[in-house]
Motif scaffolding. Structure first.
Motif, PDB file in Angstrom:
ATOM      1  N   ASP A 265       0.787  -1.235   0.000  1.00  0.00           N
ATOM      2  CA  ASP A 265       0.000   0.000   0.000  1.00  0.00           C
ATOM      3  C   ASP A 265       0.821   1.289   0.000  1.00  0.00           C
ATOM      4  OD1 ASP A 265      -2.472  -1.395   0.134  1.00  0.00           O
ATOM      5  OD2 ASP A 265      -2.023  -1.838   2.245  1.00  0.00           O
ATOM      6  N   ILE A 266       2.113   1.196   0.262  1.00  0.00           N
ATOM      7  CA  ILE A 266       2.838   2.436   0.532  1.00  0.00           C
ATOM      8  C   ILE A 266       3.085   3.230  -0.759  1.00  0.00           C
ATOM      9  CG2 ILE A 266       3.952   1.268   2.479  1.00  0.00           C
ATOM     10  CD1 ILE A 266       6.538   1.424   0.987  1.00  0.00           C
ATOM     11  N   PRO A 267       3.197   4.545  -0.618  1.00  0.00           N
ATOM     12  CA  PRO A 267       3.406   5.366  -1.820  1.00  0.00           C
ATOM     13  C   PRO A 267       4.786   5.134  -2.455  1.00  0.00           C
ATOM     14  CG  PRO A 267       3.408   6.729   0.170  1.00  0.00           C
ATOM     15  CD  PRO A 267       3.010   5.366   0.597  1.00  0.00           C
ATOM     16  N   ILE A 268       4.787   5.086  -3.775  1.00  0.00           N
ATOM     17  CA  ILE A 268       6.026   5.023  -4.559  1.00  0.00           C
ATOM     18  C   ILE A 268       6.023   6.253  -5.462  1.00  0.00           C
ATOM     19  CG2 ILE A 268       7.357   3.735  -6.264  1.00  0.00           C
ATOM     20  CD1 ILE A 268       5.955   1.165  -5.232  1.00  0.00           C
ATOM     21  N   ILE A 269       7.034   7.097  -5.276  1.00  0.00           N
ATOM     22  CA  ILE A 269       7.106   8.357  -6.023  1.00  0.00           C
ATOM     23  C   ILE A 269       8.288   8.256  -6.989  1.00  0.00           C
ATOM     24  CG2 ILE A 269       7.424  10.856  -5.841  1.00  0.00           C
ATOM     25  CD1 ILE A 269       6.513  10.553  -2.852  1.00  0.00           C
ATOM     26  N   VAL A 270       8.025   8.426  -8.274  1.00  0.00           N
ATOM     27  CA  VAL A 270       9.083   8.324  -9.280  1.00  0.00           C
ATOM     28  C   VAL A 270       9.385   9.731  -9.798  1.00  0.00           C
ATOM     29  CG1 VAL A 270       9.734   7.315 -11.490  1.00  0.00           C
ATOM     30  CG2 VAL A 270       8.308   6.008  -9.882  1.00  0.00           C
ATOM     31  N   MET A 271      10.652  10.041  -9.906  1.00  0.00           N
ATOM     32  CA  MET A 271      11.048  11.368 -10.393  1.00  0.00           C
ATOM     33  C   MET A 271      11.664  11.285 -11.779  1.00  0.00           C
ATOM     34  SD  MET A 271      12.514  13.043  -6.867  1.00  0.00           S
ATOM     35  CE  MET A 271      13.508  14.242  -7.737  1.00  0.00           C
ATOM     36  N   GLN A 272      11.263  12.213 -12.647  1.00  0.00           N
ATOM     37  CA  GLN A 272      11.970  12.345 -13.924  1.00  0.00           C
ATOM     38  C   GLN A 272      13.396  12.851 -13.673  1.00  0.00           C
ATOM     39  OE1 GLN A 272       9.493  14.923 -16.344  1.00  0.00           O
ATOM     40  NE2 GLN A 272       8.795  13.189 -17.580  1.00  0.00           N
ATOM     41  N   ILE A 296      10.110   7.088 -19.011  1.00  0.00           N
ATOM     42  CA  ILE A 296       9.696   6.817 -17.623  1.00  0.00           C
ATOM     43  C   ILE A 296       8.229   7.212 -17.436  1.00  0.00           C
ATOM     44  CG2 ILE A 296      10.449   9.032 -16.564  1.00  0.00           C
ATOM     45  CD1 ILE A 296      10.876   5.615 -14.919  1.00  0.00           C
ATOM     46  N   GLN A 297       7.835   8.291 -18.076  1.00  0.00           N
ATOM     47  CA  GLN A 297       6.430   8.723 -17.978  1.00  0.00           C
ATOM     48  C   GLN A 297       5.510   7.655 -18.580  1.00  0.00           C
ATOM     49  OE1 GLN A 297       6.023  12.821 -18.803  1.00  0.00           O
ATOM     50  NE2 GLN A 297       3.805  12.785 -19.047  1.00  0.00           N
ATOM     51  N   LYS A 298       5.917   7.102 -19.716  1.00  0.00           N
ATOM     52  CA  LYS A 298       5.125   6.033 -20.342  1.00  0.00           C
ATOM     53  C   LYS A 298       4.991   4.831 -19.411  1.00  0.00           C
ATOM     54  CE  LYS A 298       5.747   4.713 -24.597  1.00  0.00           C
ATOM     55  NZ  LYS A 298       6.393   4.387 -25.907  1.00  0.00           N
ATOM     56  N   GLU A 299       6.091   4.461 -18.776  1.00  0.00           N
ATOM     57  CA  GLU A 299       6.059   3.296 -17.885  1.00  0.00           C
ATOM     58  C   GLU A 299       5.134   3.529 -16.693  1.00  0.00           C
ATOM     59  OE1 GLU A 299       7.502   0.213 -18.400  1.00  0.00           O
ATOM     60  OE2 GLU A 299       7.702   1.147 -20.372  1.00  0.00           O
ATOM     61  N   ILE A 300       5.191   4.720 -16.142  1.00  0.00           N
ATOM     62  CA  ILE A 300       4.341   5.010 -14.968  1.00  0.00           C
ATOM     63  C   ILE A 300       2.874   5.039 -15.383  1.00  0.00           C
ATOM     64  CG2 ILE A 300       3.840   6.707 -13.139  1.00  0.00           C
ATOM     65  CD1 ILE A 300       6.599   5.151 -12.997  1.00  0.00           C
ATOM     66  N   LEU A 301       2.596   5.686 -16.522  1.00  0.00           N
ATOM     67  CA  LEU A 301       1.201   5.726 -17.001  1.00  0.00           C
ATOM     68  C   LEU A 301       0.685   4.323 -17.243  1.00  0.00           C
ATOM     69  CD1 LEU A 301       1.324   8.812 -19.418  1.00  0.00           C
ATOM     70  CD2 LEU A 301       0.335   8.669 -17.113  1.00  0.00           C
ATOM     71  N   SER A 302       1.518   3.481 -17.813  1.00  0.00           N
ATOM     72  CA  SER A 302       1.097   2.104 -18.095  1.00  0.00           C
ATOM     73  C   SER A 302       0.780   1.347 -16.797  1.00  0.00           C
ATOM     74  CB  SER A 302       2.213   1.421 -18.901  1.00  0.00           C
ATOM     75  OG  SER A 302       2.105   0.031 -18.819  1.00  0.00           O
ATOM     76  N   LEU A 303       1.623   1.521 -15.773  1.00  0.00           N
ATOM     77  CA  LEU A 303       1.358   0.857 -14.487  1.00  0.00           C
ATOM     78  C   LEU A 303       0.070   1.392 -13.860  1.00  0.00           C
ATOM     79  CD1 LEU A 303       4.993   0.768 -13.046  1.00  0.00           C
ATOM     80  CD2 LEU A 303       3.587  -1.240 -13.544  1.00  0.00           C
ATOM     81  N   LEU A 304      -0.143   2.690 -13.974  1.00  0.00           N
ATOM     82  CA  LEU A 304      -1.380   3.272 -13.430  1.00  0.00           C
ATOM     83  C   LEU A 304      -2.596   2.730 -14.174  1.00  0.00           C
ATOM     84  CD1 LEU A 304      -0.190   6.987 -12.954  1.00  0.00           C
ATOM     85  CD2 LEU A 304      -0.781   5.368 -11.123  1.00  0.00           C
ATOM     86  N   GLN A 305      -2.466   2.647 -15.502  1.00  0.00           N
ATOM     87  CA  GLN A 305      -3.588   2.121 -16.298  1.00  0.00           C
ATOM     88  C   GLN A 305      -3.890   0.677 -15.947  1.00  0.00           C
ATOM     89  OE1 GLN A 305      -2.132   3.111 -20.159  1.00  0.00           O
ATOM     90  NE2 GLN A 305      -3.023   5.176 -20.125  1.00  0.00           N
ATOM     91  N   LEU A 311       0.941   5.268  -6.760  1.00  0.00           N
ATOM     92  CA  LEU A 311       2.134   5.459  -7.584  1.00  0.00           C
ATOM     93  C   LEU A 311       2.086   6.873  -8.151  1.00  0.00           C
ATOM     94  CD1 LEU A 311       4.643   4.303  -9.113  1.00  0.00           C
ATOM     95  CD2 LEU A 311       3.032   3.538 -10.885  1.00  0.00           C
ATOM     96  N   TYR A 312       3.170   7.615  -8.021  1.00  0.00           N
ATOM     97  CA  TYR A 312       3.177   9.031  -8.379  1.00  0.00           C
ATOM     98  C   TYR A 312       4.387   9.363  -9.258  1.00  0.00           C
ATOM     99  CZ  TYR A 312       0.052   9.096  -4.330  1.00  0.00           C
ATOM    100  OH  TYR A 312      -0.971   8.833  -3.446  1.00  0.00           O
ATOM    101  N   LEU A 313       4.216  10.344 -10.120  1.00  0.00           N
ATOM    102  CA  LEU A 313       5.322  10.812 -10.962  1.00  0.00           C
ATOM    103  C   LEU A 313       5.559  12.302 -10.708  1.00  0.00           C
ATOM    104  CD1 LEU A 313       7.306  10.201 -13.380  1.00  0.00           C
ATOM    105  CD2 LEU A 313       5.498  11.085 -14.871  1.00  0.00           C
ATOM    106  N   ILE A 314       6.799  12.658 -10.468  1.00  0.00           N
ATOM    107  CA  ILE A 314       7.166  14.083 -10.376  1.00  0.00           C
ATOM    108  C   ILE A 314       7.929  14.436 -11.643  1.00  0.00           C
ATOM    109  CG2 ILE A 314       8.580  15.767  -9.142  1.00  0.00           C
ATOM    110  CD1 ILE A 314       7.851  14.445  -6.559  1.00  0.00           C
ATOM    111  N   THR A 315       7.387  15.356 -12.416  1.00  0.00           N
ATOM    112  CA  THR A 315       8.055  15.776 -13.650  1.00  0.00           C
ATOM    113  C   THR A 315       9.105  16.850 -13.313  1.00  0.00           C
ATOM    114  OG1 THR A 315       6.324  17.396 -14.082  1.00  0.00           O
ATOM    115  CG2 THR A 315       6.057  15.227 -15.078  1.00  0.00           C
ATOM    116  N   SER A 316       9.990  17.081 -14.260  1.00  0.00           N
ATOM    117  CA  SER A 316      11.208  17.811 -13.895  1.00  0.00           C
ATOM    118  C   SER A 316      11.413  19.149 -14.592  1.00  0.00           C
ATOM    119  CB  SER A 316      12.424  16.928 -14.187  1.00  0.00           C
ATOM    120  OG  SER A 316      12.558  16.767 -15.586  1.00  0.00           O
ATOM    121  N   GLU A 317      10.378  19.684 -15.246  1.00  0.00           N
ATOM    122  CA  GLU A 317      10.574  20.944 -15.985  1.00  0.00           C
ATOM    123  C   GLU A 317      11.131  22.024 -15.058  1.00  0.00           C
ATOM    124  OE1 GLU A 317       7.431  19.724 -15.603  1.00  0.00           O
ATOM    125  OE2 GLU A 317       7.212  18.598 -17.463  1.00  0.00           O
TER     126      GLU A 317
END
Lengths: 361, 361
Positions: A265-272, A296-305, A311-317
């Motif tokens: 259940d714990i949060p997993i945060i992925v950073m670009q 990496i964004q594609k992989e995270i979206l796929s896991l979410l789908q 599961l969270y993604l932090i983008t890096s702009e």
């Protein structure tokens, strides 16, 4: 004025003579509280006992002996703090301050905040240095950060002979493990306490644990097993910079699923990856980093789908600003870049952790 | 996606093979334009020919051989820039990044701004490195900053064999000489181009000249004669950190009057010392820095009361921020502290220079 100058001269001479390391008493640091450890280890200043885990790449094994992110928590009424410590004979890195690589960094609690106090300069394999002196002798709480890029084999804390010293609590609550590259381990930070996991801990009161593996955060299956087995309330994965676009596609789903299996259940945060400033000019490098971030964004979206939760993604702009001055070498942030990164990611990470009730109050 | 990856792989291999230093041509850098020089010198990468000046302290003589603040201005259509350079065998400083001490730092003009492009990592006495590669081959303007804390004895710039290279103009106008301590010379900056005089030049378009003398900016009468003789449109004196309260009282009036005598009308800007972060805890050090700042203010007020014109004081409250994280070692700013200092002093200095018509347009 003249009296003040005479007074200063007297105090200076007195303090200097009272504060040579030879006149202090030294106590092994592992009698106090170790902060920021991945797990208990035989050598207290290693991050992992690597023989517990099978098949780790040799370079990963070596990096896990580095004391990155580890600090000693103690309290004392001594008016001087010194240290004796030994590191390896390993060469100075061209893009790191020796103090950050092999030295020490001392903070003192001031009200509710941890405030920088002094460094331990490294001059050889075994070092003996006064970190701060000529303080008043009220009892204070201290955090002593250890070298980011070397193994510490011995560490003693020196105080005035008539002073008391004791272990202090771990000042940080919960455990958020950050697995990642040299940017996690701290290349480019000017002192051990300026690595970004350490700064996040002081800023939030939450215990961010440094599992930075410089150049070697490549999401190998064996490393996934090790990371998943480390006790944590949340994971941050900041490993994109050490991979390439193909490796991300190949390994991300397995790496995250391995963690998820043992931690449902714990949060997993992925950073670009943050931008590489030399990639602005070096077209191949620029394209590669963009592609890593797309993948990496594609992989995270796929896991979410597929239904993975928390599961969270932090983008890096613009994570390190837009003036192109935030790196030490084009790749690694300097303290200016790290500061901008901290401003950017702290509210994002805090929001996610808060939602999962990972907070310090 | 797969095609893109294959394409990247091909480009990477091609570029790597085309961009080894052995396949480039190298040209001595002193054929191009030297920026940031105090005066012409026999060794083009020294700041001063010290035998011209009598009675300089030996350590000052040594520091004046360092190439701090000097940059090479050139233009080329090469898609790769490399360098060969030699420095001394002097040891790595414990509180400096080796790149800043002995390495190189390359900037490229992007529109109206100078933008970081790459570093030259130092690995020994003589070094040979690609600073940036795999660029497009339009003609670009370059600034190559030299080591902050070592003497350069040889410097060649490498470009692709079929490319052209030529001297470029000095991109900065007028001359503002900054005499001061290690903070001027650049201790704590992560790259040569991050020393604050270099950052001021890029930010304003005005030529700030680095006369930082680490640990040795003590306002000696012989140094006053040398400083006064260097051609400048304005002077900034940032030497308070290297003195003590008594020396300030003893030497400031003479130092400033010596400059004024040879330069009757030009602005002289004096800066207080920035706070020493370890002085918050080390009561003797904290008191000493406060007293230095009180004494310099008294000296400037006294000179103004005696009728000296075009003399200015910049005070230092919170110059490097209030979170105590702006130094590399308690004394010298890190890039975060330097950035805050730049934000603070740039408008103050620009206002004064503008008033005296020292501007870049």
């Amino acid at each position: 004025m003249r009296y003040l100058l005479i007074l200063i001269t007297i105090i200076t001479s007195f303090s200097a003579s009272a504060q040579r390391t030879g006149e202090l008493k030294f106590i092994p640091a592992d009698r106090f509280t170790l902060v920021g450890k991945c797990e208990p280890t035989h050598n207290p200043y290693n991050r992992i006992d690597t023989n517990k885990y099978k098949g780790l790449p040799p370079r990963v094994v070596q990096l896990l002996s580095h004391s990155a992110g580890i600090a000693i928590s103690f309290k004392t009424n001594s008016n001087v703090i010194a240290a004796k410590w030994c590191v390896s004979a390993g060469k100075a890195l061209p893009n790191m301050v020796p103090t950050a690589q092999k030295g020490l960094d001392l903070y003192i609690k001031n009200g509710q905040k941890w405030q920088f106090a002094g460094i331990g300069k490294v001059t050889g394999i075994c070092n003996e240095e006064i970190l701060i002196g000529r303080m008043d002798n009220t009892e204070k709480e201290f955090l002593l950060y250890l070298p980011l890029y070397d193994q510490v084999d011995k560490l003693e804390i020196g105080i005035a002979k008539n002073a008391d010293i004791a272990a202090n609590n771990n000042p940080f609550v919960k455990r958020v493990l950050i697995y990642g590259s040299s940017i996690v381990q701290g290349t480019g930070a000017s002192r051990p306490g300026m690595a970004y996991p350490a700064r996040l801990s002081r800023a939030t009161g939450i215990n961010f644990i440094n599992l930075g593996l410089s150049g070697s955060a490549k999401m190998e299956p064996e490393v996934a097993d090790m990371v998943a087995a480390i006790d944590a309330d949340a994971y941050i994965l900041d490993c994109v910079p050490n991979t390439n676009p193909e490796l991300i596609t190949e390994r991300t789903a397995n790496f995250i699923s391995t963690i998820r299996k043992r931690n449902p259940d714990i949060p997993i945060i992925v950073m670009q990856s943050l931008i590489r400033e030399n990639g602005y000019w070096d077209k191949v490098l620029g394209t590669q980093v963009r592609q890593q971030n797309i993948n990496i964004q594609k992989e995270i979206l796929s896991l979410l789908q597929k239904g993975m939760k928390n599961l969270y993604l932090i983008t890096s702009e613009n994570m390190i600003g837009d003036d192109h001055e935030g790196t030490i070498d084009g790749t690694h942030p300097n303290d200016l870049g790290y500061d901008r990164m901290i401003q950017y990611i702290t509210p994002l990470i805090s929001d996610i952790l808060n939602k999962h009730n990972i907070k310090n109050h």
